[in-house]
Design a protein around this motif. Structure first.
Motif, PDB file in Angstrom:
ATOM      1  N   LYS A  86      -5.626  -9.016   8.202  1.00 29.75           N
ATOM      2  CA  LYS A  86      -6.984  -9.991   8.054  1.00 29.75           C
ATOM      3  C   LYS A  86      -6.945 -10.607   6.916  1.00 29.75           C
ATOM      4  CE  LYS A  86      -9.395  -5.942   9.667  1.00 29.75           C
ATOM      5  NZ  LYS A  86     -10.332  -4.713   9.560  1.00 29.75           N
ATOM      6  N   GLY A  87      -6.180 -10.955   6.115  1.00 31.33           N
ATOM      7  CA  GLY A  87      -6.282 -11.800   5.241  1.00 31.33           C
ATOM      8  C   GLY A  87      -5.132 -12.267   4.154  1.00 31.33           C
ATOM      9  N   VAL A  88      -5.460 -12.674   2.787  1.00 30.19           N
ATOM     10  CA  VAL A  88      -4.453 -13.091   2.158  1.00 30.19           C
ATOM     11  C   VAL A  88      -4.036 -12.088   1.153  1.00 30.19           C
ATOM     12  CG1 VAL A  88      -5.036 -15.686   2.518  1.00 30.19           C
ATOM     13  CG2 VAL A  88      -6.265 -14.230   0.726  1.00 30.19           C
ATOM     14  N   PRO A  89      -2.957 -12.370   0.432  1.00 25.38           N
ATOM     15  CA  PRO A  89      -2.617 -11.347  -0.762  1.00 25.38           C
ATOM     16  C   PRO A  89      -3.682 -11.700  -2.125  1.00 25.38           C
ATOM     17  CG  PRO A  89      -0.751 -13.129  -0.513  1.00 25.38           C
ATOM     18  CD  PRO A  89      -1.854 -13.180   0.562  1.00 25.38           C
ATOM     19  N   ARG A  90      -3.863 -10.685  -2.736  1.00 24.50           N
ATOM     20  CA  ARG A  90      -5.049 -10.799  -3.617  1.00 24.50           C
ATOM     21  C   ARG A  90      -4.921 -10.192  -4.765  1.00 24.50           C
ATOM     22  NH1 ARG A  90      -8.857  -8.023  -0.315  1.00 24.50           N
ATOM     23  NH2 ARG A  90      -6.687  -7.536   0.575  1.00 24.50           N
ATOM     24  N   VAL A  91      -5.195 -10.483  -5.992  1.00 25.13           N
ATOM     25  CA  VAL A  91      -5.253  -9.764  -7.354  1.00 25.13           C
ATOM     26  C   VAL A  91      -6.546  -9.263  -7.670  1.00 25.13           C
ATOM     27  CG1 VAL A  91      -4.464 -10.009  -9.989  1.00 25.13           C
ATOM     28  CG2 VAL A  91      -3.210 -11.230  -8.034  1.00 25.13           C
ATOM     29  N   VAL A  92      -6.437  -7.809  -7.959  1.00 21.78           N
ATOM     30  CA  VAL A  92      -7.934  -7.357  -8.658  1.00 21.78           C
ATOM     31  C   VAL A  92      -7.800  -7.118  -9.950  1.00 21.78           C
ATOM     32  CG1 VAL A  92      -9.477  -5.484  -8.341  1.00 21.78           C
ATOM     33  CG2 VAL A  92      -8.363  -6.460  -6.402  1.00 21.78           C
ATOM     34  N   TYR A  93      -8.325  -7.553 -10.917  1.00 19.51           N
ATOM     35  CA  TYR A  93      -8.638  -7.276 -12.046  1.00 19.51           C
ATOM     36  C   TYR A  93      -9.612  -6.358 -12.620  1.00 19.51           C
ATOM     37  CZ  TYR A  93      -5.439 -11.760 -12.710  1.00 19.51           C
ATOM     38  OH  TYR A  93      -4.559 -12.411 -12.717  1.00 19.51           O
ATOM     39  N   LEU A  94      -9.324  -5.094 -12.937  1.00 20.39           N
ATOM     40  CA  LEU A  94     -10.411  -4.174 -13.493  1.00 20.39           C
ATOM     41  C   LEU A  94     -10.829  -4.365 -14.816  1.00 20.39           C
ATOM     42  CD1 LEU A  94      -8.728  -1.290 -11.709  1.00 20.39           C
ATOM     43  CD2 LEU A  94     -10.461  -2.544 -10.652  1.00 20.39           C
ATOM     44  N   ILE A  95     -12.266  -4.821 -14.993  1.00 17.32           N
ATOM     45  CA  ILE A  95     -12.454  -5.301 -16.270  1.00 17.32           C
ATOM     46  C   ILE A  95     -13.797  -4.339 -16.796  1.00 17.32           C
ATOM     47  CG2 ILE A  95     -13.906  -7.317 -17.568  1.00 17.32           C
ATOM     48  CD1 ILE A  95     -12.371  -9.063 -15.405  1.00 17.32           C
TER      49      ILE A  95
END
Length: 120
Positions: free
Chosen positions: A79-88
């Motif tokens: 369903k989508g693109v690769p992503r990066v999640v930054y947990l802040i």
């Protein structure tokens, strides 16, 4: 549309696997500012349940004390693109950098800054 940051979280695994840490100043002043608004999202994350709260708060404190963000890589899905999640870890200065209001949600929460991952 599929892959839109407006739809976050989509296709997230039940547990976010933090693979590395990033300097918080780098994430806020370089990654966030250089990511087009239509390619990013900011969401609140809470523990999965009461049994996870103690470890979650310990992790938030760990990141906050070291001025780091946890980095999670989400692979391309159907369903989508690769992503990066930054947990802040949230703070007044982080909320100001993201242009969001400081709220009571900050207790026992992390901010998740999601952006498209560069394709290699």
């Amino acid at each position: 549309p599929p892959g839109s940051p407006l739809l976050e979280p989509y296709d997230w695994p039940p547990t976010l696997d933090v693979m590395m840490r990033a300097e918080l100043t780098h994430v806020l002043s370089h990654v966030y500012k250089s990511t087009a608004p239509h390619h990013r999202a900011v969401r609140w994350i809470k523990p999965g349940g009461p049994e996870h709260t103690k470890a979650f708060v310990k992790f938030v404190d760990y990141l906050g004390q070291r001025l780091r963000a946890g980095v999670v890589k989400l692979a391309r899905s159907t369903k989508g693109v690769p992503r990066v999640v930054y947990l802040i870890p949230p703070s007044s200065s982080v909320c100001a950098a993201f242009g969001i209001e400081k709220t009571e949600k900050m207790r026992e929460s992390l901010l998740a800054f999601v952006c498209y991952a560069p394709e290699k």
